[in-house]
Design a protein around this motif. Structure first.
Motif: not given
Length: 209
Positions: A42-51, A60-61
């Motif tokens: 829940g605390g993970t976003t695609i944007r954060a992983v990408a960063a 990433v998508h």
């Protein structure tokens, strides 16, 4: 992601995705594993992983699709559990949970009894047992794999019922394949299913008190 469409669409729809550059994919997966492990699903976003990986979120998508797909890829499993469930359980039992307990158990055991798949699966279970691993199992595997299964076969109170199913299935996996408790470790599949399926089926469709 709900119902049979969510389960089957995510798994089958990604089989033809282009692999991308190995170094870029590796960086994204490493960042995803770190994020999922520390922040939970829940605390993970695609944007954060990408960063964290130093790439654009669109990349990433492109490589992995949705966050659900990225989570499954980050587990590094030899098979996508959503595809196994869709093929073995959702198809025959869509909209009706009767009989799904046996189908689910046979699907799980067929994957774990594959010698080629077992090393990666054992590594995943050991990661779940490490500090922070409970978030991967609770917020990721249960939400991404088991809850959509419950919704697809039409169980009521899917959050409760699929959590009970998870306790039964995970206990079987740990005792049979990790701890290798005898005679459970050597019992044939039919005997295991006969012993476990009634309990799993009760969690899926029986009274809960």
């Amino acid at each position: 992601m709900t119902g049979a469409t969510g389960l089957t669409g995510s798994g089958n729809g990604r089989r033809g995705r282009r692999p991308g550059r190995p170094d870029t994919r590796a960086a994204i997966l490493a960042a995803a594993r770190e994020r999922f492990g520390s922040a939970g699903f829940g605390g993970t976003t695609i944007r954060a992983v990408a960063a964290d990986a130093g790439v654009d979120a669109a990349l990433v998508h492109h490589y992995f699709g949705s966050k659900d797909d990225l989570f499954v890829a980050a587990l590094e499993l030899p098979v996508d559990p959503r595809v196994v469930i869709a093929e073995r359980v959702v198809g025959p039992s869509a909209g009706r949970p009767d009989g799904a307990g046996e189908l689910l158990l046979r699907g799980v055991l067929s994957v774990w009894d594959d010698p080629g798949a077992r090393p990666a699966l054992l590594a995943m279970v050991r990661r779940v047992m490490e500090p922070g691993g409970e978030q991967l199992f609770r917020d990721g595997f249960v939400r991404v794999v088991l809850l959509p299964l419950g919704e697809a076969i039409g169980v009521d109170r899917p959050q409760l019922r699929m959590s009970l199913v998870a306790s039964q299935v995970l206990g079987l996996i740990v005792l049979r394949y990790v701890v290798r408790l005898e005679p459970l470790a050597s019992l044939d599949v039919d005997a295991l299913v006969a012993a476990y399926a009634p309990a799993v089926q009760r969690y899926l469709s029986g009274p809960l008190g």
